[in-house]
Every structure is written in C-alpha cells, then in structure tokens.
Motif scaffolding. Structure first.
Motif, short mmCIF file in Angstrom:
data_model
loop_
_atom_site.label_atom_id
_atom_site.label_comp_id
_atom_site.label_asym_id
_atom_site.label_seq_id
_atom_site.Cartn_x
_atom_site.Cartn_y
_atom_site.Cartn_z
N PRO A 56 0.80 -1.24 0.00
CA PRO A 56 0.00 0.00 0.00
C PRO A 56 0.83 1.28 0.00
O PRO A 56 0.38 2.29 -0.57
CB PRO A 56 -0.83 -0.11 1.29
CG PRO A 56 -0.87 -1.57 1.59
CD PRO A 56 0.45 -2.12 1.13
N ASP A 57 2.00 1.24 0.61
CA ASP A 57 2.79 2.47 0.73
C ASP A 57 3.47 2.87 -0.58
O ASP A 57 3.90 4.02 -0.71
CB ASP A 57 3.87 2.31 1.81
CG ASP A 57 3.27 2.28 3.21
OD1 ASP A 57 2.12 2.72 3.36
OD2 ASP A 57 3.96 1.81 4.13
N PHE A 58 3.61 1.94 -1.53
CA PHE A 58 4.29 2.29 -2.77
C PHE A 58 3.46 3.29 -3.56
O PHE A 58 2.25 3.14 -3.71
CB PHE A 58 4.58 1.06 -3.62
CG PHE A 58 5.33 1.38 -4.88
CD1 PHE A 58 6.62 1.86 -4.83
CD2 PHE A 58 4.72 1.25 -6.12
CE1 PHE A 58 7.31 2.19 -5.99
CE2 PHE A 58 5.40 1.57 -7.28
CZ PHE A 58 6.70 2.04 -7.22
N VAL A 59 4.11 4.30 -4.08
CA VAL A 59 3.40 5.46 -4.64
C VAL A 59 2.40 5.09 -5.73
O VAL A 59 1.27 5.60 -5.74
CB VAL A 59 4.41 6.53 -5.13
CG1 VAL A 59 5.29 6.00 -6.26
CG2 VAL A 59 3.69 7.80 -5.57
N LEU A 60 2.76 4.20 -6.64
CA LEU A 60 1.85 3.88 -7.75
C LEU A 60 0.70 2.98 -7.32
O LEU A 60 -0.22 2.74 -8.11
CB LEU A 60 2.62 3.25 -8.91
CG LEU A 60 3.66 4.15 -9.58
CD1 LEU A 60 4.32 3.42 -10.75
CD2 LEU A 60 3.04 5.47 -10.06
N ASN A 61 0.74 2.47 -6.07
CA ASN A 61 -0.39 1.72 -5.54
C ASN A 61 -1.38 2.61 -4.79
O ASN A 61 -2.46 2.15 -4.41
CB ASN A 61 0.11 0.62 -4.59
CG ASN A 61 0.82 -0.50 -5.33
OD1 ASN A 61 0.61 -0.70 -6.52
ND2 ASN A 61 1.68 -1.22 -4.62
N GLN A 62 -1.01 3.85 -4.56
CA GLN A 62 -1.89 4.76 -3.86
C GLN A 62 -2.95 5.30 -4.82
O GLN A 62 -2.65 5.58 -5.99
CB GLN A 62 -1.07 5.91 -3.26
CG GLN A 62 -0.08 5.43 -2.21
CD GLN A 62 0.87 6.51 -1.76
OE1 GLN A 62 0.60 7.71 -1.93
NE2 GLN A 62 2.00 6.12 -1.19
N PRO A 63 -4.18 5.42 -4.39
CA PRO A 63 -5.28 5.80 -5.29
C PRO A 63 -5.00 7.04 -6.14
O PRO A 63 -5.34 7.06 -7.32
CB PRO A 63 -6.45 6.03 -4.33
CG PRO A 63 -6.16 5.14 -3.17
CD PRO A 63 -4.67 5.15 -3.01
N ALA A 64 -4.37 8.03 -5.57
CA ALA A 64 -4.15 9.29 -6.31
C ALA A 64 -3.18 9.12 -7.47
O ALA A 64 -3.19 9.92 -8.41
CB ALA A 64 -3.62 10.36 -5.35
N TYR A 65 -2.34 8.06 -7.43
CA TYR A 65 -1.28 7.94 -8.43
C TYR A 65 -1.41 6.72 -9.34
O TYR A 65 -0.52 6.45 -10.15
CB TYR A 65 0.08 7.91 -7.72
CG TYR A 65 0.39 9.15 -6.92
CD1 TYR A 65 0.66 10.37 -7.55
CD2 TYR A 65 0.39 9.12 -5.53
CE1 TYR A 65 0.93 11.50 -6.82
CE2 TYR A 65 0.66 10.26 -4.79
CZ TYR A 65 0.92 11.45 -5.44
OH TYR A 65 1.20 12.59 -4.70
N ARG A 66 -2.49 6.00 -9.22
CA ARG A 66 -2.63 4.78 -10.03
C ARG A 66 -2.64 5.06 -11.53
O ARG A 66 -2.28 4.20 -12.33
CB ARG A 66 -3.91 4.04 -9.65
CG ARG A 66 -3.80 3.30 -8.33
CD ARG A 66 -5.05 2.48 -8.04
NE ARG A 66 -4.90 1.69 -6.83
CZ ARG A 66 -4.33 0.49 -6.77
NH1 ARG A 66 -3.86 -0.06 -7.88
NH2 ARG A 66 -4.24 -0.16 -5.63
#
Length: 201
Positions: A56-66
């Motif tokens: 979850p903490d990885f940036v591209l897994n965060q909703p805003a950055y998918r």
C-alpha cells in the motif's frame, strides 16, 4: 509511435536516487519481445510483496497515483543494464514523461525511441516539481513539448531543453522505423534502379 505534443496528467513523486532498470522491470520479465503487457510488472519488487499482493505504501499503488502519466524522480534514473524493456514497461503502464536531474545515457536514448519524454532539470526545479507531485490527486502537471514548458498546479511554469531532432521525432511520432519510412520513395527508387542495373542479384 504515439505522438507527444502536450501532456496533462498526474505526476507521481519518486525521490529515490539511482533507480536502475532492474528496479523498473526485473530481469524475470525480460523473456518477451512484445512492448505490451509489461506495465503490470513495472517496479514489481517495490509494488508487490512475496505473495503478489500490492504494497500500500508504494506510490503507484496509492489511489491518487494509479493513473500517473508523469514521474518526478531522483538523480541518475534508469541506470544499470541497457534493457529496452524499461521504457516499454513505463509506457505500457501509461508513463509518458520522466523528470529528473540526470538519466543514464542508454535509458535516456531509449525513452525517445519509445514515445517517452525524459526531461533534465536542475535540482532546485526538480525539488519544486517533487513538491507539486506530492499533492496527491492535485498533483497535475502540463508538459508542453512544443513550447518546452512544464506548468504546475499553481500555474507556475518551468522551461526545459530538448535536442531539436529528438523534439521533432516525438512531436511527429517518429521512431527509427518511422524515420526510415519517410524515405520510402527514395528507397523504392533505389531498389528499382538497382534491380535494373544488377538483375543477376
């Protein structure tokens, strides 16, 4: 190759330095010669745990950055081995622009051949864009290749340099094959003439 003119999209912050091509696309995914299908494994070892679940903490897994289309990255992005699968994986995920203070030469060249714009900026300007990219869903940048500007969410603009020939190729969607095909008339004329001059070949 898809043309690159003006790109407006979410920018994801990746402040790590020395992100190498094995981090971008690990070696076990290099068996394919297709440019599609690699996006799911982009940054595989940082995106997924040993069970294949998202971290979850990885940036591209965060909703805003998918759906990020731009990466703002740390120094020396794309170092390591010369695998062209790295830009293939970025492009297949949807990344069309990477901004950093420096890139590895081979990766830098491969980006242009695959429709990705790598932009080199001073650290102070990368820091500003990294701050912009940290705004989550509001982390929207506009990259205007024709005018060579990056506009942030607050309207501030940063100029960047790009070599004229590479700019021409991106604006017109020309990879090496596309450049060659622009000379198709001359190639056909040569083949016709050569067949007449040396019919035994």
């Amino acid at each position: 190759m898809e043309k690159f003119t003006t790109l407006t999209g979410v920018a994801a912050p990746m402040p790590l330095v020395n992100i190498d091509t094995d981090m971008i696309i690990p070696k076990q995914f290099l068996k394919t010669i297709k440019r599609s299908g690699l996006g799911v494994n982009l940054f595989d070892e940082m995106r997924y745990d040993e069970n294949g679940d998202e971290i979850p903490d990885f940036v591209l897994n965060q909703p805003a950055y998918r759906d990020a289309q731009i990466l703002v990255a740390g120094d020396n992005f794309g170092c390591g081995s010369s695998r062209e699968h790295a830009p293939w994986a970025l492009a297949d995920f949807g990344i069309r622009c990477v901004i950093s203070t420096s890139f590895a030469d081979i990766f830098f060249n491969n980006c242009f051949k695959n429709g990705i714009l790598p932009i080199v900026l001073p650290q102070s300007e990368v820091d500003k864009l990294m701050d912009d990219a940290s705004r989550g869903a509001n982390a929207v940048l506009t990259v205007d290749l024709e005018n060579q500007t990056i506009t942030g969410p607050d309207g501030g603009s940063i100029a960047f340099d790009v070599e004229p020939f590479r700019k021409h190729c991106l604006l017109n969607g020309l990879d090496d094959i596309g450049l060659t095909m622009q000379k198709s008339g001359s190639i056909d004329a040569f083949e016709t003439r050569y067949a007449q001059e040396a019919p035994w070949l």
